[in-house]
Design a protein around this motif. Structure first.
Motif, PDB file in Angstrom:
ATOM      1  N   ARG A 113      55.428 -19.775  30.447  1.00  0.00           N
ATOM      2  CA  ARG A 113      56.384 -20.285  31.760  1.00  0.00           C
ATOM      3  C   ARG A 113      56.688 -22.020  32.078  1.00  0.00           C
ATOM      4  O   ARG A 113      54.947 -22.268  32.887  1.00  0.00           O
ATOM      5  CB  ARG A 113      57.231 -19.109  33.122  1.00  0.00           C
ATOM      6  CG  ARG A 113      57.521 -18.494  32.676  1.00  0.00           C
ATOM      7  CD  ARG A 113      58.070 -17.294  33.781  1.00  0.00           C
ATOM      8  NE  ARG A 113      58.697 -18.006  34.834  1.00  0.00           N
ATOM      9  CZ  ARG A 113      58.654 -17.793  36.086  1.00  0.00           C
ATOM     10  NH1 ARG A 113      58.413 -15.645  36.038  1.00  0.00           N
ATOM     11  NH2 ARG A 113      58.316 -18.235  37.454  1.00  0.00           N
ATOM     12  N   LEU A 114      57.159 -22.935  32.221  1.00  0.00           N
ATOM     13  CA  LEU A 114      57.251 -24.246  32.894  1.00  0.00           C
ATOM     14  C   LEU A 114      56.402 -24.180  34.061  1.00  0.00           C
ATOM     15  O   LEU A 114      55.714 -25.370  34.743  1.00  0.00           O
ATOM     16  CB  LEU A 114      58.683 -24.635  32.795  1.00  0.00           C
ATOM     17  CG  LEU A 114      58.630 -26.772  33.286  1.00  0.00           C
ATOM     18  CD1 LEU A 114      57.629 -26.755  32.501  1.00  0.00           C
ATOM     19  CD2 LEU A 114      59.716 -26.788  33.184  1.00  0.00           C
ATOM     20  N   ASP A 115      57.294 -23.385  35.846  1.00  0.00           N
ATOM     21  CA  ASP A 115      56.517 -23.733  36.742  1.00  0.00           C
ATOM     22  C   ASP A 115      55.343 -23.178  36.849  1.00  0.00           C
ATOM     23  O   ASP A 115      54.803 -23.460  37.470  1.00  0.00           O
ATOM     24  CB  ASP A 115      57.317 -22.366  37.745  1.00  0.00           C
ATOM     25  CG  ASP A 115      57.767 -21.241  36.621  1.00  0.00           C
ATOM     26  OD1 ASP A 115      57.233 -21.097  36.555  1.00  0.00           O
ATOM     27  OD2 ASP A 115      58.207 -19.897  37.999  1.00  0.00           O
ATOM     28  N   GLN A 116      54.569 -21.972  36.301  1.00  0.00           N
ATOM     29  CA  GLN A 116      53.557 -21.522  35.743  1.00  0.00           C
ATOM     30  C   GLN A 116      52.842 -22.411  35.372  1.00  0.00           C
ATOM     31  O   GLN A 116      51.059 -22.663  35.935  1.00  0.00           O
ATOM     32  CB  GLN A 116      53.448 -20.072  35.181  1.00  0.00           C
ATOM     33  CG  GLN A 116      54.329 -19.286  36.076  1.00  0.00           C
ATOM     34  CD  GLN A 116      53.965 -18.175  35.223  1.00  0.00           C
ATOM     35  OE1 GLN A 116      53.219 -18.014  33.889  1.00  0.00           O
ATOM     36  NE2 GLN A 116      54.799 -16.441  35.456  1.00  0.00           N
ATOM     37  N   ARG A 117      53.101 -23.364  34.146  1.00  0.00           N
ATOM     38  CA  ARG A 117      52.140 -24.409  33.964  1.00  0.00           C
ATOM     39  C   ARG A 117      51.891 -25.367  34.323  1.00  0.00           C
ATOM     40  O   ARG A 117      50.948 -25.735  34.678  1.00  0.00           O
ATOM     41  CB  ARG A 117      53.147 -24.617  32.317  1.00  0.00           C
ATOM     42  CG  ARG A 117      51.951 -25.467  31.351  1.00  0.00           C
ATOM     43  CD  ARG A 117      52.350 -26.347  30.256  1.00  0.00           C
ATOM     44  NE  ARG A 117      53.351 -26.362  29.949  1.00  0.00           N
ATOM     45  CZ  ARG A 117      54.629 -25.947  29.725  1.00  0.00           C
ATOM     46  NH1 ARG A 117      54.878 -24.816  28.842  1.00  0.00           N
ATOM     47  NH2 ARG A 117      56.060 -26.176  29.512  1.00  0.00           N
ATOM     48  N   GLU A 118      52.963 -26.035  35.142  1.00  0.00           N
ATOM     49  CA  GLU A 118      52.943 -27.136  35.892  1.00  0.00           C
ATOM     50  C   GLU A 118      52.389 -27.026  36.793  1.00  0.00           C
ATOM     51  O   GLU A 118      51.349 -27.573  37.638  1.00  0.00           O
ATOM     52  CB  GLU A 118      54.119 -26.666  36.320  1.00  0.00           C
ATOM     53  CG  GLU A 118      54.589 -28.132  37.472  1.00  0.00           C
ATOM     54  CD  GLU A 118      55.950 -28.684  38.099  1.00  0.00           C
ATOM     55  OE1 GLU A 118      56.420 -29.725  38.580  1.00  0.00           O
ATOM     56  OE2 GLU A 118      56.223 -27.577  38.712  1.00  0.00           O
ATOM     57  N   ALA A 119      51.684 -25.679  37.819  1.00  0.00           N
ATOM     58  CA  ALA A 119      51.697 -25.333  38.879  1.00  0.00           C
ATOM     59  C   ALA A 119      49.681 -25.063  38.217  1.00  0.00           C
ATOM     60  O   ALA A 119      49.188 -26.097  39.210  1.00  0.00           O
ATOM     61  CB  ALA A 119      51.864 -24.067  39.383  1.00  0.00           C
ATOM     62  N   LEU A 120      49.504 -24.653  36.906  1.00  0.00           N
ATOM     63  CA  LEU A 120      48.081 -24.586  36.421  1.00  0.00           C
ATOM     64  C   LEU A 120      47.727 -26.428  36.606  1.00  0.00           C
ATOM     65  O   LEU A 120      46.176 -26.035  36.946  1.00  0.00           O
ATOM     66  CB  LEU A 120      48.351 -23.619  35.335  1.00  0.00           C
ATOM     67  CG  LEU A 120      46.649 -23.600  34.934  1.00  0.00           C
ATOM     68  CD1 LEU A 120      45.937 -22.308  36.016  1.00  0.00           C
ATOM     69  CD2 LEU A 120      46.502 -22.380  33.542  1.00  0.00           C
ATOM     70  N   LEU A 121      48.314 -27.029  36.100  1.00  0.00           N
ATOM     71  CA  LEU A 121      47.736 -27.960  35.810  1.00  0.00           C
ATOM     72  C   LEU A 121      47.608 -28.937  36.965  1.00  0.00           C
ATOM     73  O   LEU A 121      46.656 -29.275  36.845  1.00  0.00           O
ATOM     74  CB  LEU A 121      48.554 -28.605  34.461  1.00  0.00           C
ATOM     75  CG  LEU A 121      49.061 -28.291  33.222  1.00  0.00           C
ATOM     76  CD1 LEU A 121      50.161 -29.045  32.173  1.00  0.00           C
ATOM     77  CD2 LEU A 121      47.696 -28.385  32.672  1.00  0.00           C
ATOM     78  N   LEU A 122      48.730 -29.047  37.824  1.00  0.00           N
ATOM     79  CA  LEU A 122      48.070 -29.212  38.825  1.00  0.00           C
ATOM     80  C   LEU A 122      46.704 -29.152  39.605  1.00  0.00           C
ATOM     81  O   LEU A 122      45.961 -30.061  40.456  1.00  0.00           O
ATOM     82  CB  LEU A 122      49.680 -29.416  39.619  1.00  0.00           C
ATOM     83  CG  LEU A 122      50.970 -30.027  39.254  1.00  0.00           C
ATOM     84  CD1 LEU A 122      51.778 -29.881  40.155  1.00  0.00           C
ATOM     85  CD2 LEU A 122      50.180 -31.704  39.333  1.00  0.00           C
ATOM     86  N   VAL A 123      46.942 -28.202  39.398  1.00  0.00           N
ATOM     87  CA  VAL A 123      45.580 -27.145  40.303  1.00  0.00           C
ATOM     88  C   VAL A 123      44.236 -27.261  39.501  1.00  0.00           C
ATOM     89  O   VAL A 123      43.487 -28.188  40.042  1.00  0.00           O
ATOM     90  CB  VAL A 123      45.598 -25.640  41.205  1.00  0.00           C
ATOM     91  CG1 VAL A 123      44.556 -25.049  41.332  1.00  0.00           C
ATOM     92  CG2 VAL A 123      47.078 -25.842  41.676  1.00  0.00           C
ATOM     93  N   ALA A 124      44.828 -26.880  38.430  1.00  0.00           N
ATOM     94  CA  ALA A 124      43.389 -26.703  37.392  1.00  0.00           C
ATOM     95  C   ALA A 124      42.614 -28.372  37.040  1.00  0.00           C
ATOM     96  O   ALA A 124      41.596 -27.923  36.625  1.00  0.00           O
ATOM     97  CB  ALA A 124      43.182 -25.419  36.426  1.00  0.00           C
ATOM     98  N   ALA A 125      43.648 -28.457  36.231  1.00  0.00           N
ATOM     99  CA  ALA A 125      42.976 -30.125  35.272  1.00  0.00           C
ATOM    100  C   ALA A 125      42.989 -31.070  36.230  1.00  0.00           C
ATOM    101  O   ALA A 125      42.527 -31.578  36.189  1.00  0.00           O
ATOM    102  CB  ALA A 125      44.497 -30.174  34.290  1.00  0.00           C
ATOM    103  N   GLN A 126      43.815 -31.311  37.528  1.00  0.00           N
ATOM    104  CA  GLN A 126      44.213 -32.651  38.609  1.00  0.00           C
ATOM    105  C   GLN A 126      43.343 -32.136  39.042  1.00  0.00           C
ATOM    106  O   GLN A 126      43.330 -33.523  40.062  1.00  0.00           O
ATOM    107  CB  GLN A 126      46.136 -32.922  38.859  1.00  0.00           C
ATOM    108  CG  GLN A 126      46.253 -33.050  37.651  1.00  0.00           C
ATOM    109  CD  GLN A 126      46.313 -34.796  36.984  1.00  0.00           C
ATOM    110  OE1 GLN A 126      45.565 -35.429  37.580  1.00  0.00           O
ATOM    111  NE2 GLN A 126      46.558 -34.709  35.609  1.00  0.00           N
ATOM    112  N   GLY A 127      43.525 -30.981  40.069  1.00  0.00           N
ATOM    113  CA  GLY A 127      41.756 -30.765  41.122  1.00  0.00           C
ATOM    114  C   GLY A 127      42.899 -31.000  41.968  1.00  0.00           C
ATOM    115  O   GLY A 127      42.140 -30.949  43.567  1.00  0.00           O
ATOM    116  N   MET A 128      44.200 -30.452  42.343  1.00  0.00           N
ATOM    117  CA  MET A 128      45.057 -30.402  43.351  1.00  0.00           C
ATOM    118  C   MET A 128      44.390 -29.591  44.756  1.00  0.00           C
ATOM    119  O   MET A 128      44.034 -28.778  43.511  1.00  0.00           O
ATOM    120  CB  MET A 128      45.847 -31.275  42.848  1.00  0.00           C
ATOM    121  CG  MET A 128      46.640 -32.185  42.918  1.00  0.00           C
ATOM    122  SD  MET A 128      49.051 -32.442  42.552  1.00  0.00           S
ATOM    123  CE  MET A 128      48.991 -34.450  42.222  1.00  0.00           C
TER     124      MET A 128
END
Length: 186
Positions: A113-128
Motif C-alpha cells: 500500500r502507498l502509505d506503508q511503502r512511503e513509511a518504510l522507505l522513509l525509515v529504512a531507505a532514508q534512515g529517518m
C-alpha cells in the motif's frame, strides 16, 4: 681484458660490500642474499648502461637500494598470510543473483500500500527516525511504526522470506526488513 670481463670481475669484487649493505637494510640474511642476487642480475642485464671509468660500486649500490625500496613499498601493501588464515576470512558473495533479487524486491515493494511503502522507505531507505517520518507524513509516530511493521511483514511474505538467514548480503533487503522477527508467528 675485455670490458665484459672487467665488469664481471668488478661485480664479483663488490659482492661482500653489497651483501653487508643489504643485511643492514633488511636485517635478514636470506632476504639480503636475494637482494644481492637481484642486484647482480639487474646490473648484468643492464651492463650496456654502465659507463666504463665511472664508479661501479656506486652504480651497484644504487641498483640495490632501488630494488630494496621497491620491494619495501610492495611488502607494505601486502598482507603476510603464511597459514592462509587471513585469506580464509575473506568472502566474496556472488553477484549474479543480485540483479534478479533486486528486481524481485522492487516488484514486491510496488505491491505494498502507498502509505506503508512511503513509511518504510522513509525509515529504512532514508534512515529517518520514526518521529521524522511521522512529521513528513503528517501522522502520529505510532501510525508510522505500525505502517513500517506491516510493510515489513508484507514484504517478507511477498519475498517468501522465512528466516534471517535468507536475507543474504543484500543491504537493501536487510534495511527494509530490519527489526522484523522472521520465522515467528505474526
Amino acid at each position: 681484458m675485455t670490458p665484459e670481463a672487467t665488469l664481471r670481475d668488478g661485480l664479483l669484487a663488490a659482492l661482500p660490500s653489497l651483501r653487508a649493505f643489504a643485511i643492514s637494510l633488511t636485517n635478514d640474511p636470506v632476504r639480503a642474499d636475494d637482494l644481492v642476487q637481484d642486484t647482480i642480475l639487474r646490473a648484468w642485464a643492464n651492463s650496456h648502461r654502465f659507463q666504463t671509468g665511472t664508479n661501479l660500486h656506486a652504480w651497484l649500490f644504487t641498483i640495490l637500494r632501488n630494488l630494496f625500496l621497491s620491494d619495501y613499498r610492495k611488502r607494505k601493501r601486502e598482507v603476510e598470510d603464511i597459514d592462509g588464515a587471513y585469506a580464509a576470512k575473506l568472502k566474496a558473495h556472488p553477484d549474479q543473483q543480485d540483479h534478479v533479487d533486486f528486481e524481485d524486491f522492487r516488484a514486491a515493494l510496488a505491491k505494498l500500500r502507498l502509505d506503508q511503502r512511503e513509511a518504510l522507505l522513509l525509515v529504512a531507505a532514508q534512515g529517518m527516525s520514526y518521529e521524522e517520518a511521522a512529521e513528513v507524513c503528517g501522522v502520529a509516530v505510532g501510525t508510522v511504526k505500525s505502517r513500517v511493521n506491516r510493510a515489513r511483514i508484507k514484504l517478507a511474505a511477498l519475498l517468501s522470506i522465512d528466516g534471517d538467514s535468507e536475507l543474504g548480503p543484500d543491504n537493501i533487503t536487510k534495511a527494509a526488513l530490519g527489526g522484523l522477527s522472521l520465522g515467528s508467528p505474526a
